[in-house]
Structures are given as C-alpha cells and as structure tokens.
Motif scaffolding. Structure first.
Motif: not given
Length: 165
Positions: A46-55
């Motif tokens: 959904r978001h090419p280039g996203a590197r962090s998925f912290t939550c």
C-alpha cells in the motif's frame, strides 16, 4: 507495562472490538514472524518505500483483511505532551492513513479515548534528538529521538469516541 499504559491499551482494544474488528497486541514484540511478515507485505504493498511498521495493535476487519496499525498512548492527565519516538514517527509518515494514533487522556481518573487518523497532521515538535552512536552500535529505544504534541492538539484533530463497558 505501567498502569497508565495498561488502561490505555485495554480501552483501545475494547473500542476496536466494539467496532467488529479483531485485534492483536504487538506492543511487546510480534507474537509470530508470520504476522510481522504479513504486516510488512501489506504495508509495503500500500505504501511502497515504507520501512517501519511499529505499532501497539494490529487491527483486522472480520474478513481478516488489515484495517489499521495503531499506536496507543496513555496520559494520566492533560498537562504534558504525547510522545512518540523516531521509529514510530517513521511508521506514521510512511504508512499515512493506515497508521492511527489512539490517545487515552485522563487514565488516572475518567479515561477518554481520542482516535486520530493520519496523526502526521498534528504539530509534532522534536523534544529530544537521537543520541549519536559509535559506528556499528545498535540503536535502542532510549537512543532514539523523541517527538511530542500536546493533548489539546490531539483533541482538535481527533475524534473522542465512546467505548462500551
């Protein structure tokens, strides 16, 4: 997890479930490498280039599709800023409308849940810069920069929601 954080996470989970979504707590680490991989694949798709998925919470629709990644913050009062660290800020900026901020104000008295979609709209200010590290040293949570926004700004940008008991 301290009592304020526990109150905030429990309220956020109750709210998500009241909306018919399935919730997994990942604030202390991903419960399985499979879930971490699924979230990464979904987020990067959904978001090419996203590197962090912290939550803290991974929320899914009843059909199993991902609904949102949620960072939960609890505040005992409304006097001090709502903080996030660099990796949370990176996730917020990289994942846009799929990364949500749930702030529970007044955890010490009568908790109020405020849901903020696209919290990048808030006026974040750098409170503490990231610590400089020697080459090859791993950056821990305490070494990251810290950003903050005020509860009044959260209330102005977010939606105060009712949470069933």
């Amino acid at each position: 997890m301290n009592p304020t954080e526990r109150t905030a996470v429990e309220l956020a989970i109750r709210y998500e479930r009241s909306q018919g979504r399935k919730v997994t707590y990942v604030g202390d680490g991903w419960p399985s490498p499979g879930l971490a991989g699924e979230v990464r694949e979904w987020g990067q798709g959904r978001h090419p280039g996203a590197r962090s998925f912290t939550c803290d919470l991974v929320s899914r629709e009843p059909d199993g599709s991902f609904a949102r990644l949620i960072e939960v913050k609890g505040k005992g009062s409304r006097r001090s800023s709502v903080p996030i660290i660099d990796r949370q800020r990176e996730a917020m900026l990289g994942l846009g409308p799929d990364w949500w901020l749930y702030v529970v104000l007044d955890c010490d008295t009568t908790p109020v849940l405020v849901v903020v979609r696209e919290p990048s709209r808030l006026p974040w200010k750098l409170i503490t810069p990231a610590r400089e590290l020697l080459e090859g040293r791993f950056r821990g949570v305490g070494d990251e920069g810290k950003w903050g926004t005020m509860p009044a700004d959260v209330l102005a940008a977010g939606e105060q929601v009712d949470v069933p008991s």
